[in-house]
Design a protein around this motif. Sequence first.
Motif, PDB file in Angstrom:
ATOM      1  N   VAL A 194       0.849  -1.194   0.000  1.00 58.15           N
ATOM      2  CA  VAL A 194       0.000   0.000   0.000  1.00 58.15           C
ATOM      3  C   VAL A 194       0.879   1.236   0.000  1.00 58.15           C
ATOM      4  N   LEU A 195       0.513   2.188  -0.854  1.00 50.52           N
ATOM      5  CA  LEU A 195       1.119   3.519  -0.820  1.00 50.52           C
ATOM      6  C   LEU A 195       0.108   4.435  -0.157  1.00 50.52           C
ATOM      7  N   PHE A 196       0.534   5.137   0.868  1.00 49.97           N
ATOM      8  CA  PHE A 196      -0.331   6.067   1.587  1.00 49.97           C
ATOM      9  C   PHE A 196      -0.057   7.471   1.049  1.00 49.97           C
ATOM     10  N   ILE A 197      -1.101   8.131   0.588  1.00 48.86           N
ATOM     11  CA  ILE A 197      -0.968   9.362  -0.194  1.00 48.86           C
ATOM     12  C   ILE A 197      -1.559  10.556   0.557  1.00 48.86           C
ATOM     13  N   ASP A 198      -0.836  11.687   0.498  1.00 52.22           N
ATOM     14  CA  ASP A 198      -1.360  12.907   1.123  1.00 52.22           C
ATOM     15  C   ASP A 198      -2.150  13.733   0.111  1.00 52.22           C
ATOM     16  N   ASN A 199      -2.586  14.902   0.524  1.00 55.88           N
ATOM     17  CA  ASN A 199      -3.437  15.764  -0.303  1.00 55.88           C
ATOM     18  C   ASN A 199      -2.735  16.286  -1.551  1.00 55.88           C
ATOM     19  N   VAL A 226       3.730  10.466  -1.648  1.00 57.55           N
ATOM     20  CA  VAL A 226       3.715   9.208  -0.912  1.00 57.55           C
ATOM     21  C   VAL A 226       4.250   9.459   0.502  1.00 57.55           C
ATOM     22  N   LEU A 227       3.377   9.260   1.496  1.00 52.35           N
ATOM     23  CA  LEU A 227       3.778   9.405   2.895  1.00 52.35           C
ATOM     24  C   LEU A 227       4.563   8.180   3.361  1.00 52.35           C
ATOM     25  N   ALA A 228       4.153   7.010   2.872  1.00 53.64           N
ATOM     26  CA  ALA A 228       4.810   5.755   3.246  1.00 53.64           C
ATOM     27  C   ALA A 228       4.376   4.681   2.265  1.00 53.64           C
ATOM     28  N   LYS A 229       5.214   3.656   2.142  1.00 55.60           N
ATOM     29  CA  LYS A 229       4.816   2.459   1.405  1.00 55.60           C
ATOM     30  C   LYS A 229       5.066   1.274   2.316  1.00 55.60           C
ATOM     31  N   THR A 230       4.073   0.413   2.392  1.00 57.13           N
ATOM     32  CA  THR A 230       4.107  -0.665   3.381  1.00 57.13           C
ATOM     33  C   THR A 230       3.616  -1.971   2.776  1.00 57.13           C
ATOM     34  N   GLN A 231       4.338  -3.032   3.068  1.00 54.78           N
ATOM     35  CA  GLN A 231       3.882  -4.367   2.688  1.00 54.78           C
ATOM     36  C   GLN A 231       2.823  -4.791   3.703  1.00 54.78           C
ATOM     37  N   VAL A 232       1.656  -5.184   3.216  1.00 50.19           N
ATOM     38  CA  VAL A 232       0.602  -5.627   4.132  1.00 50.19           C
ATOM     39  C   VAL A 232       0.410  -7.135   4.125  1.00 50.19           C
ATOM     40  N   SER A 233       0.942  -7.793   3.108  1.00 52.17           N
ATOM     41  CA  SER A 233       0.911  -9.251   3.145  1.00 52.17           C
ATOM     42  C   SER A 233       1.912  -9.850   2.177  1.00 52.17           C
ATOM     43  N   ALA A 288      -3.268   3.639   7.647  1.00 49.90           N
ATOM     44  CA  ALA A 288      -3.737   4.836   6.940  1.00 49.90           C
ATOM     45  C   ALA A 288      -4.180   5.915   7.921  1.00 49.90           C
ATOM     46  N   LEU A 289      -4.885   5.496   8.967  1.00 47.08           N
ATOM     47  CA  LEU A 289      -5.333   6.454   9.979  1.00 47.08           C
ATOM     48  C   LEU A 289      -4.165   7.017  10.779  1.00 47.08           C
ATOM     49  N   GLU A 290      -3.185   6.178  11.082  1.00 46.99           N
ATOM     50  CA  GLU A 290      -2.001   6.651  11.799  1.00 46.99           C
ATOM     51  C   GLU A 290      -1.255   7.723  11.003  1.00 46.99           C
ATOM     52  N   LEU A 291      -1.209   7.564   9.683  1.00 47.11           N
ATOM     53  CA  LEU A 291      -0.488   8.505   8.825  1.00 47.11           C
ATOM     54  C   LEU A 291      -1.330   9.716   8.422  1.00 47.11           C
ATOM     55  N   VAL A 292      -2.614   9.693   8.764  1.00 43.34           N
ATOM     56  CA  VAL A 292      -3.555  10.755   8.410  1.00 43.34           C
ATOM     57  C   VAL A 292      -3.505  11.024   6.895  1.00 43.34           C
ATOM     58  N   CYS A 293      -3.550   9.969   6.128  1.00 49.23           N
ATOM     59  CA  CYS A 293      -3.512  10.118   4.676  1.00 49.23           C
ATOM     60  C   CYS A 293      -4.927  10.365   4.140  1.00 49.23           C
ATOM     61  N   VAL A 294      -5.001  10.844   2.901  1.00 52.52           N
ATOM     62  CA  VAL A 294      -6.302  11.086   2.287  1.00 52.52           C
ATOM     63  C   VAL A 294      -6.635  10.032   1.234  1.00 52.52           C
ATOM     64  N   GLY A 295      -5.622   9.294   0.807  1.00 50.12           N
ATOM     65  CA  GLY A 295      -5.848   8.277  -0.207  1.00 50.12           C
ATOM     66  C   GLY A 295      -4.849   7.144  -0.086  1.00 50.12           C
ATOM     67  N   VAL A 296      -5.212   6.015  -0.684  1.00 50.68           N
ATOM     68  CA  VAL A 296      -4.307   4.871  -0.742  1.00 50.68           C
ATOM     69  C   VAL A 296      -4.274   4.336  -2.168  1.00 50.68           C
ATOM     70  N   ILE A 297      -3.123   3.819  -2.537  1.00 50.27           N
ATOM     71  CA  ILE A 297      -2.961   3.084  -3.781  1.00 50.27           C
ATOM     72  C   ILE A 297      -2.439   1.718  -3.386  1.00 50.27           C
ATOM     73  N   VAL A 298      -3.143   0.681  -3.782  1.00 53.95           N
ATOM     74  CA  VAL A 298      -2.711  -0.670  -3.442  1.00 53.95           C
ATOM     75  C   VAL A 298      -2.120  -1.316  -4.682  1.00 53.95           C
ATOM     76  N   CYS A 299      -1.196  -2.225  -4.468  1.00 48.69           N
ATOM     77  CA  CYS A 299      -0.613  -2.943  -5.590  1.00 48.69           C
ATOM     78  C   CYS A 299      -0.122  -4.299  -5.123  1.00 48.69           C
ATOM     79  N   HIS A 300      -0.149  -5.224  -6.047  1.00 53.70           N
ATOM     80  CA  HIS A 300       0.410  -6.542  -5.780  1.00 53.70           C
ATOM     81  C   HIS A 300       0.971  -7.095  -7.084  1.00 53.70           C
ATOM     82  N   ILE A 340     -11.185   7.954   3.191  1.00 55.60           N
ATOM     83  CA  ILE A 340      -9.857   7.686   2.626  1.00 55.60           C
ATOM     84  C   ILE A 340     -10.105   7.010   1.281  1.00 55.60           C
ATOM     85  N   LYS A 341      -9.756   7.707   0.219  1.00 57.60           N
ATOM     86  CA  LYS A 341     -10.111   7.244  -1.128  1.00 57.60           C
ATOM     87  C   LYS A 341      -9.127   6.197  -1.646  1.00 57.60           C
ATOM     88  N   LEU A 342      -9.670   5.131  -2.224  1.00 53.84           N
ATOM     89  CA  LEU A 342      -8.842   4.175  -2.959  1.00 53.84           C
ATOM     90  C   LEU A 342      -8.610   4.780  -4.333  1.00 53.84           C
TER      91      LEU A 342
END
Length: 124
Positions: A27-32, A36-43, A61-73, A102-104
């Motif tokens: 997941v890429l956590f995205i600001d306004n 990219v605020l952070a990129k994290t492996q979730v599985s 996502a809530l910890e980073l107070v992001c407004v959007g996420v981009i997921v990838c695998h 938080i928008k996908l």
Amino acid sequence: PRITFSKDVFNLMQPIIGDLEHEEFWVLFIDNSNKVLAKTQVSKGGLTATIVDVRLLFKRALELVCVGVIVCHNHPSGKLQPSIADKEITQKIKQAGATLDIKLLDHLIITQKAYFSFADERLI
């Protein structure tokens, strides 16, 4: 980095997951400002699947107070077509995000040389 197009996500993530022999979900956590605020492996999974806990994704996502996420695998097989499970997890993440405002923004399937973007194909 700033994300403007799906190709930006591919360029960022392909070196990390494009050549793996097993599936990983990131997941890429995205600001306004689309940074990219952070990129994290979730599985991390097996050859053909990986399990995603949506609660853990949105906890971060809530910890980073992001407004959007981009997921990838990645698809180690090289096949770009999304599976039924890929489409289902996309909808599940989209719905959970809507509840939290938080928008996908996109879901990319990444292979060694190419990618599939749910947003580019209007599947989000």
